[in-house]
Write an enzyme that holds these catalytic residues in place. Structure first.
Site, mmCIF file in Angstrom:
data_model
loop_
_atom_site.group_PDB
_atom_site.id
_atom_site.type_symbol
_atom_site.label_atom_id
_atom_site.label_comp_id
_atom_site.label_asym_id
_atom_site.label_seq_id
_atom_site.Cartn_x
_atom_site.Cartn_y
_atom_site.Cartn_z
ATOM 1 N N THR A 46 0.808 -1.219 0.000
ATOM 2 C CA THR A 46 0.000 0.000 0.000
ATOM 3 C C THR A 46 0.843 1.271 0.000
ATOM 4 O O THR A 46 0.493 2.269 -0.630
ATOM 5 C CB THR A 46 -0.914 0.004 1.249
ATOM 6 O OG1 THR A 46 -1.778 -1.111 1.159
ATOM 7 C CG2 THR A 46 -1.735 1.261 1.357
ATOM 8 N N ASP A 116 1.486 -6.642 -4.410
ATOM 9 C CA ASP A 116 0.648 -6.650 -3.227
ATOM 10 C C ASP A 116 1.165 -7.857 -2.446
ATOM 11 O O ASP A 116 1.346 -8.938 -3.014
ATOM 12 C CB ASP A 116 -0.812 -6.867 -3.633
ATOM 13 C CG ASP A 116 -1.747 -6.782 -2.448
ATOM 14 O OD1 ASP A 116 -2.647 -5.948 -2.488
ATOM 15 O OD2 ASP A 116 -1.582 -7.567 -1.498
ATOM 16 N N SER A 117 1.451 -7.706 -1.171
ATOM 17 C CA SER A 117 2.168 -8.787 -0.474
ATOM 18 C C SER A 117 1.343 -10.066 -0.389
ATOM 19 O O SER A 117 1.885 -11.136 -0.136
ATOM 20 C CB SER A 117 2.617 -8.338 0.912
ATOM 21 O OG SER A 117 1.533 -8.253 1.792
ATOM 22 N N SER A 118 0.026 -9.976 -0.622
ATOM 23 C CA SER A 118 -0.777 -11.198 -0.642
ATOM 24 C C SER A 118 -0.372 -12.091 -1.809
ATOM 25 O O SER A 118 -0.661 -13.282 -1.824
ATOM 26 C CB SER A 118 -2.266 -10.857 -0.763
ATOM 27 O OG SER A 118 -2.615 -9.982 0.261
ATOM 28 N N THR A 148 1.514 -4.899 4.036
ATOM 29 C CA THR A 148 1.376 -5.337 5.429
ATOM 30 C C THR A 148 0.785 -6.742 5.567
ATOM 31 O O THR A 148 0.983 -7.393 6.587
ATOM 32 C CB THR A 148 0.462 -4.359 6.211
ATOM 33 O OG1 THR A 148 -0.804 -4.299 5.557
ATOM 34 C CG2 THR A 148 1.074 -2.982 6.290
ATOM 35 N N ASP A 149 0.052 -7.196 4.536
ATOM 36 C CA ASP A 149 -0.705 -8.441 4.718
ATOM 37 C C ASP A 149 0.174 -9.636 5.074
ATOM 38 O O ASP A 149 -0.179 -10.434 5.948
ATOM 39 C CB ASP A 149 -1.518 -8.756 3.457
ATOM 40 C CG ASP A 149 -2.694 -7.796 3.306
ATOM 41 O OD1 ASP A 149 -2.990 -7.077 4.285
ATOM 42 O OD2 ASP A 149 -3.314 -7.761 2.226
HETATM 43 N N1 ASP Z 1 -2.750 -5.686 0.444
HETATM 44 C C1 ASP Z 1 -1.659 -4.842 0.843
HETATM 45 C C2 ASP Z 1 -0.397 -5.665 0.860
HETATM 46 O O1 ASP Z 1 -0.210 -6.430 1.740
HETATM 47 C C3 ASP Z 1 -1.912 -4.268 2.158
HETATM 48 C C4 ASP Z 1 -0.849 -3.327 2.644
HETATM 49 O O2 ASP Z 1 0.148 -3.081 2.054
HETATM 50 O O3 ASP Z 1 -1.059 -2.783 3.715
HETATM 51 O O4 ASP Z 1 0.405 -5.539 -0.007
#
Ligand code: ASP
Length: 605
Positions: A46, A116-118, A148-149
């Site tokens: 993000t 996107d870390s997912s 963050t994910d």
């Molecule tokens: N979906 C995002 C990720 O993990 C969420 C984030 O960055 O906070 O890449």
């Protein structure tokens, strides 16, 4: 005192680096006392996302890097212009002055594609680890910008993969994109850079909100809060408020300083199984089938499974008997797996390894790491899973080893006294006393007030290779610079302690952050072969230049220092470089009619 940084060849630079690391040269006047260099791996998340036409957040190439130069709190254009002059457009970024801190000069390596870390996989963890290895000697610290994910997984994985880490690796991200006015990205990024460039925390950590957490202890605890991460079983390593308060007692310094290596092959046949009341045997059996080689069982409470379910226990036993490593971690956020209940003891009886207070993220990534170590048999792997390797779990004090317990009993004044005592024992070459002081809880990396010299600095100046080895085995850091910006290795070089230099090198020391171009040229000019040998043993680039662009070979040729010329030619330094006036070493020797030197230069193969 301005010093020159190591010249980095264009081929060494990150190819995908659109952060404007100059591809021509990364050599700039660099003073390690007041400046530090940080590499930022920008993987996605993000923090750098922008909204597309439908208002959906997505990673966008180049967007973050382009915006950074516009933020005065993340880039000081005036300082950068003064420092990099004409190279400003593609020069590194620079943080503004922060009172009491070294100025952070940073470069960004942007990943392609940004993720996107997912969407991340274990390959992405390996890539980050390999990139840190590639640029390890060129930077003082690393920041990873990450979604963050799955950040807690990456942080845990990296903590295991980076073996013998002696520099800070700080992972951060944000809940709101940097381009938004209310973004938490700027402050997270800023603090991560300051911590990576200033604090001696040789661990993989996560900075978020206002806390620096041990990476392999973190969990993402909130979808919406700006304090999204916690480490329920481990207090923060630092808090960032009006002041940056580092809890030095909690920081782990490995007792063995090995040369930094990266173990980037992971075992992918690992999994997480969260138990629930009524889970069926078939489900468990299917999960435990090959190719599974290891799994974290997320049990109830203090590590319990239903002890009245012989069918389930039989499945676990069958799996452990065929060599599958099962680790018991609790579903609770806080607390330790214990065998106080019959229901918890049942798991131990069927060969399941207790995982103490490891998070599921740490348990899973540790399994992927431990199971990929082909040199360990299955019993050793089980033993490793319950041992503290990087501070990821708590072991009872009596059982603790690998340096994971915290040191107690030091206040500020006590620390100064300890440092003085330790250094005095080193000067007296009193190994027994050194040991006693360390056993009494002294931090092997404490520094004397004023000159900020560590016991290792003193031992290297004295040239006692035995004590040097002893201190290194006790966790002494080679990266501490004293008040004059000198590393222990530089001290050993200055006093030509060759055995000491070899010991330091075998523990991974290098001269990268020091300016030795002028010094090495001076040694060649004086015909000081011993000193040149010291630099050579220390792994120095014998082609380093002084301020006039002359190499040691220029100087040795100019002053007809035949032994130095011979040493340099044997070391295969280039005979071609030109100094600022366009002269090669041969030009200088010819001008002074040094036939013998010219002969040597022309005959060398
Ligand atoms: N979906 C995002 C990720 O993990 C969420 C984030 O960055 O906070 O890449």
């Amino acid at each position: 005192m301005a010093t020159r940084g190591r010249q980095v060849r264009a081929s060494e630079l990150p190819s995908a680096c659109i952060s404007r690391i100059s591809r021509r040269t990364y050599s700039f006047s660099f003073d390690p006392i007041v400046e530090s260099r940080v590499l930022v791996l920008y993987t996605g998340g993000t923090i750098g996302m922008v909204r597309n036409n439908s208002g959906i957040l997505a990673p966008t190439a180049n967007a973050l890097v382009h915006s950074l130069r516009r933020y005065p709190d993340l880039h000081d254009e005036t300082y950068a212009q003064g420092k990099f002059k004409s190279e400003t457009s593609d020069a590194p970024l620079v943080l503004p002055h922060i009172e009491g801190k070294r100025r952070v000069i940073y470069s960004i390596l942007e990943y392609d594609p940004l993720l996107d870390s997912s969407n991340m996989t274990m390959e992405d963890w390996s890539r980050m680890a390999e990139d840190i290895k590639r640029f390890y000697t060129l930077f003082d610290g690393f920041v990873v910008l990450h979604g963050t994910d799955t950040l807690a997984f990456s942080a845990s994985a990296l903590s295991f993969m980076l073996e013998g880490l002696s520099k800070p690796v700080v992972i951060t991200g944000s809940q709101i994109p940097m381009v938004d006015a209310r973004s938490d990205g700027k402050s997270n990024f800023l603090s991560a850079l300051v911590l990576a460039g200033n604090c001696e925390i040789p661990e993989v950590t996560v900075f978020f909100g206002e806390v620096l957490l041990r990476g392999n202890r973190t969990v993402k605890a909130s979808v919406g809060s700006l304090r999204a991460f916690t480490s329920p079983n481990c207090r923060p390593l630092a808090t960032v408020g009006v002041r940056i308060e580092v809890d030095f007692k909690s920081i782990i310094r490995p007792p063995r300083i090995d040369t930094f290596t990266v173990h980037s092959t992971l075992n992918r046949n690992v999994g997480l199984l969260r138990l629930f009341p009524g889970i069926t045997t078939q489900m468990v059996r299917a999960f435990l089938q090959p190719p599974l080689e290891g799994a974290v069982l997320q049990s109830f409470g203090a590590g319990n499974v239903p002890s009245n379910r012989e069918d389930l226990l039989a499945e676990f036993k069958a799996a452990t008997s065929r060599g599958v490593v099962l680790v018991n971690c609790t579903q609770c956020q806080q607390g330790v797996v214990m065998s106080v209940y019959e229901t918890g003891k049942a798991l131990i009886d069927v060969g399941v390894t207790p995982g103490s207070d490891m998070t599921p993220e740490a348990g899973l990534t540790k399994l992927a790491y431990v199971l990929s170590k082909s040199e360990w048999d299955v019993e050793t792997k089980r033993q490793m899973m319950q041992s503290c390797l990087r501070g990821e779990l708590t072991v009872p004090r009596s059982q603790s080893y690998n340096g994971c317990e915290n040191r107690d009993g030091e206040d500020e004044f006590g620390k100064d006294l300890m440092a003085a005592r330790l250094c005095a024992a080193v000067v007296k070459k009193d190994v027994a006393r050194v040991e006693e002081i360390l056993e009494n809880g002294a931090d092997v990396n404490c520094v004397t007030p004023g000159d900020r010299r560590s016991a290792l600095h003193v031992a290297c100046t004295e040239g006692d290779a035995g004590i040097v080895r002893h201190l290194l085995l006790a966790g002494a850091s080679q990266d501490i610079l004293d008040r004059h910006g000198r590393s222990p290795l530089m001290d050993a070089v200055t006093f030509d302690h060759h055995e000491t230099i070899s010991v330091l090198r075998s523990f991974g020391a290098s001269l990268q952050a020091s300016n030795y171009g002028n010094l090495i040229c001076e040694a060649a000019a004086k015909g000081d072969v011993m000193r040149l040998k010291s630099y050579q043993l220390a792994g120095a680039d014998l082609g380093q230049t002084d301020l006039s662009g002359r190499t040691p070979l220029h100087m040795a040729a100019l002053f007809a220092r035949l032994q130095c010329v011979s040493l340099l030619l044997e070391a295969k330094v280039s005979r071609e470089p030109m100094d600022a006036l366009g002269d090669t070493p041969s030009d200088l020797a010819a001008r002074r009619n040094y036939g013998a030197v010219l002969n040597m230069l022309e005959c060398a193969d």
